[in-house]
Design an enzyme around this catalytic site. Structure first.
Site, PDB file in Angstrom:
ATOM      1  N   LYS A  87    -101.758  26.266 -23.636  1.00 21.68           N
ATOM      2  CA  LYS A  87    -103.070  26.551 -24.221  1.00 21.68           C
ATOM      3  C   LYS A  87    -102.843  27.007 -25.652  1.00 21.68           C
ATOM      4  O   LYS A  87    -101.748  27.475 -25.987  1.00 21.68           O
ATOM      5  CB  LYS A  87    -103.738  27.684 -23.427  1.00 21.68           C
ATOM      6  N   GLY A 187    -123.741  31.803 -19.061  1.00 18.65           N
ATOM      7  CA  GLY A 187    -123.148  30.982 -20.128  1.00 18.65           C
ATOM      8  C   GLY A 187    -123.591  29.545 -19.945  1.00 18.65           C
ATOM      9  O   GLY A 187    -123.115  28.839 -19.055  1.00 18.65           O
ATOM     10  N   GLY A 189    -123.379  26.937 -22.130  1.00 16.13           N
ATOM     11  CA  GLY A 189    -122.839  26.107 -23.199  1.00 16.13           C
ATOM     12  C   GLY A 189    -122.649  24.698 -22.675  1.00 16.13           C
ATOM     13  O   GLY A 189    -123.441  24.206 -21.862  1.00 16.13           O
ATOM     14  N   VAL A 191    -120.397  23.235 -20.572  1.00 15.56           N
ATOM     15  CA  VAL A 191    -120.232  23.060 -19.120  1.00 15.56           C
ATOM     16  C   VAL A 191    -121.443  23.631 -18.382  1.00 15.56           C
ATOM     17  O   VAL A 191    -121.996  22.991 -17.484  1.00 15.56           O
ATOM     18  CB  VAL A 191    -118.943  23.750 -18.616  1.00 15.56           C
TER      19      VAL A 191
HETATM   20  P1  NAD Z   1    -119.120  26.726 -24.745  1.00 15.27           P
HETATM   21  O1  NAD Z   1    -118.597  27.448 -25.932  1.00 15.27           O
HETATM   22  O2  NAD Z   1    -119.780  25.412 -24.927  1.00 15.27           O
HETATM   23  O3  NAD Z   1    -120.169  27.650 -23.955  1.00 15.27           O
HETATM   24  C1  NAD Z   1    -119.985  28.988 -23.692  1.00 15.27           C
HETATM   25  C2  NAD Z   1    -121.369  29.620 -23.635  1.00 15.27           C
HETATM   26  O4  NAD Z   1    -121.220  30.951 -23.160  1.00 15.27           O
HETATM   27  C3  NAD Z   1    -122.064  29.684 -24.992  1.00 15.27           C
HETATM   28  O5  NAD Z   1    -123.385  29.210 -24.879  1.00 15.27           O
HETATM   29  C4  NAD Z   1    -121.999  31.180 -25.346  1.00 15.27           C
HETATM   30  O6  NAD Z   1    -123.108  31.607 -26.136  1.00 15.27           O
HETATM   31  C5  NAD Z   1    -122.026  31.802 -23.968  1.00 15.27           C
HETATM   32  N1  NAD Z   1    -121.439  33.159 -23.889  1.00 15.27           N
HETATM   33  C6  NAD Z   1    -120.356  33.654 -24.517  1.00 15.27           C
HETATM   34  N2  NAD Z   1    -120.131  34.918 -24.126  1.00 15.27           N
HETATM   35  C7  NAD Z   1    -121.108  35.208 -23.225  1.00 15.27           C
HETATM   36  C8  NAD Z   1    -121.413  36.352 -22.454  1.00 15.27           C
HETATM   37  N3  NAD Z   1    -120.700  37.471 -22.546  1.00 15.27           N
HETATM   38  N4  NAD Z   1    -122.471  36.273 -21.610  1.00 15.27           N
HETATM   39  C9  NAD Z   1    -123.222  35.155 -21.509  1.00 15.27           C
HETATM   40  N5  NAD Z   1    -122.981  34.057 -22.214  1.00 15.27           N
HETATM   41  C10 NAD Z   1    -121.945  34.075 -23.069  1.00 15.27           C
HETATM   42  O7  NAD Z   1    -117.892  26.625 -23.719  1.00 15.27           O
HETATM   43  P2  NAD Z   1    -117.708  25.602 -22.508  1.00 15.27           P
HETATM   44  O8  NAD Z   1    -116.921  24.444 -22.962  1.00 15.27           O
HETATM   45  O9  NAD Z   1    -119.017  25.396 -21.822  1.00 15.27           O
HETATM   46  O10 NAD Z   1    -116.752  26.450 -21.556  1.00 15.27           O
HETATM   47  C11 NAD Z   1    -117.237  27.548 -20.796  1.00 15.27           C
HETATM   48  C12 NAD Z   1    -116.112  28.152 -19.970  1.00 15.27           C
HETATM   49  O11 NAD Z   1    -115.581  27.144 -19.104  1.00 15.27           O
HETATM   50  C13 NAD Z   1    -114.913  28.664 -20.786  1.00 15.27           C
HETATM   51  O12 NAD Z   1    -114.348  29.782 -20.137  1.00 15.27           O
HETATM   52  C14 NAD Z   1    -113.940  27.512 -20.748  1.00 15.27           C
HETATM   53  O13 NAD Z   1    -112.613  27.942 -20.943  1.00 15.27           O
HETATM   54  C15 NAD Z   1    -114.172  27.004 -19.347  1.00 15.27           C
HETATM   55  N6  NAD Z   1    -113.820  25.599 -19.145  1.00 15.27           N
HETATM   56  C16 NAD Z   1    -114.279  24.653 -20.012  1.00 15.27           C
HETATM   57  C17 NAD Z   1    -113.930  23.319 -19.789  1.00 15.27           C
HETATM   58  C18 NAD Z   1    -114.416  22.232 -20.714  1.00 15.27           C
HETATM   59  O14 NAD Z   1    -114.151  21.050 -20.434  1.00 15.27           O
HETATM   60  N7  NAD Z   1    -115.130  22.569 -21.780  1.00 15.27           N
HETATM   61  C19 NAD Z   1    -113.134  22.976 -18.712  1.00 15.27           C
HETATM   62  C20 NAD Z   1    -112.708  23.963 -17.839  1.00 15.27           C
HETATM   63  C21 NAD Z   1    -113.067  25.279 -18.079  1.00 15.27           C
END
Ligand code: NAD
Length: 361
Positions: A87, A187, A189, A191
């Site tokens: 990572k 959250g 975002g 995903v």
């Molecule tokens: P992203 O940045 O698109 O979305 C994250 C969201 O969480 C944002 O809208 C942000 O405003 C919100 N956020 C941040 N801190 C917060 C809090 N304390 N309370 C509530 N909301 C909060 O990220 P993503 O790509 O959707 O990934 C989300 C999680 O899933 C991460 O932990 C990431 O490591 C994990 N993940 C992502 C993927 C991928 O393919 N993107 C795959 C596996 C795991």
């Protein structure tokens, strides 16, 4: 001469978590400060996303990348992929500190790893950033379809989490129908939003929370979900809590308050302490679907991209997350161990078995 304390503690951390290599990247010209952590390469090159985040301290950044990279080793192993775990993190606010030059410089640091580390998107980075990295190195996935990549991996990541939720629901309720089940998605975002869509399509009642107020009201309205404040998450009655933002939201304080029956979400490293909090959840009768088992969809998508992308194959592998989750829950029950311990056992066995294969002719 004895080493100074900081150096000593970094090496003891690496030893404790079993890391192979850490690369500190610094480039004052672009403002780049990044860390690449390669945990284990027994099964293949270490693949993991690059997270950009305004960490409060270098220690927080290092801890995050060490924990995240280790989880990638376990995620690839339990998913049956021939990948190791790694990572990267970039210290900075993605909205303020990102530039083409910074991402390309970071790409050059990846290039210098000669294929031992391959990256993709994570929180705070986008497909556009991967395109910049691609200008400097081939060791990047999650690229747009227009330049030969597999496109946005987040719908696949959400699909995997959805499969994991269904497997957990099947375990508790005897069938995996989500109609009428209530789910809190923390959250929304990339995903999280895709997951909300899948849940609403199956007529689950969905509560959403996010620190981005504008996004929160938009997503709530678009999918007919109910927006709730971040502070009320742990007090609310819901069948499922789905953490899809930052890690470590499950800790001694939140476990005391939690009223849900299942925890299943995309966030990496949801348990602040794997063993202690995994066991606390088990004792409280809350079913925890281990994060790295159910959030492997994004990794599967990247792996497919490396192997010659096929949408059909990617979706098949992602649907296997249902069975992988069921197997973990079965082992946890059979051996009376927490679900995270059960998942770790399965992942570690595969790594140990393949190590034997590689050490023989
Ligand atoms: P992203 O940045 O698109 O979305 C994250 C969201 O969480 C944002 O809208 C942000 O405003 C919100 N956020 C941040 N801190 C917060 C809090 N304390 N309370 C509530 N909301 C909060 O990220 P993503 O790509 O959707 O990934 C989300 C999680 O899933 C991460 O932990 C990431 O490591 C994990 N993940 C992502 C993927 C991928 O393919 N993107 C795959 C596996 C795991």
């Amino acid at each position: 001469m004895p080493l100074q304390k900081t150096t000593e503690s970094i090496f003891s951390q690496l030893e404790a978590l079993g890391h192979k290599k850490i690369v500190f990247c610094s480039d004052p010209d672009t403002g780049l400060q990044a860390i690449i952590a390669i945990h284990d390469t027994t099964l293949g090159p270490a693949l993991g996303g690059t997270r950009m985040w305004a960490y409060k301290s270098e220690t927080d950044a290092l801890n995050d990348v060490l924990r995240l990279s280790k989880a990638m080793t376990y995620k690839a192993a339990i998913t049956g992929l021939n990948l190791g775990g790694g990572k990267a993190i970039i210290i900075g606010d993605p909205r303020r500190d990102k530039s083409e030059a910074l991402m390309r410089k970071f790409g050059r640091f990846i290039k210098n790893q000669n294929g031992e580390f391959i990256t993709a998107e994570d929180m705070g980075t986008t497909m556009k950033d991967m395109e910049y990295i691609r200008m400097e190195t081939q060791y990047v996935t999650g690229l747009p379809e227009t330049i030969g990549g597999s496109g946005d991996p987040t719908p696949v990541a959400a699909q995997g989490v959805f499969m994991g939720i269904k497997a957990a629901v099947k375990e508790l309720y005897g069938n995996d129908n989500l109609a009428g089940k209530s789910v809190i998605v923390q959250g929304i975002g990339h995903v999280g939003e895709n997951l909300v869509k899948l849940l609403r399509d199956e007529k689950a009642k969905v509560y959403v929370s996010d620190i981005n107020e504008e996004r929160l009201s938009q997503v709530a309205k678009k999918y007919g979900a109910e927006a709730i404040s971040n502070n009320s998450i742990f007090d609310r009655d819901a069948d499922i809590y789905s953490p899809c933002a930052m890690g470590a939201t499950i800790n001694a304080q939140s476990i005391k308050k939690l009223k849900c029956a299942i925890i299943a979400g995309s966030a990496n490293n949801q348990l602040e302490d794997e063993y202690e909090h995994g066991q606390m959840l088990a004792d409280k009768g809350i079913l925890f679907a281990p994060d790295y088992v159910i959030n492997a969809g994004g990794l599967i998508n990247c792996y497919s991209e490396l192997m010659g992308f096929s949408k059909k194959r990617t979706l098949q592998l992602t649907e296997n997350i249902y069975d992988a989750t069921r197997n973990v829950l079965k082992l946890s029950k059979a051996e009376n161990i927490s679900t995270i311990e059960a998942a770790n056992k399965i992942a570690e066995k595969r790594i140990a078995d393949i190590k034997k294969v590689k050490s023989t002719y």
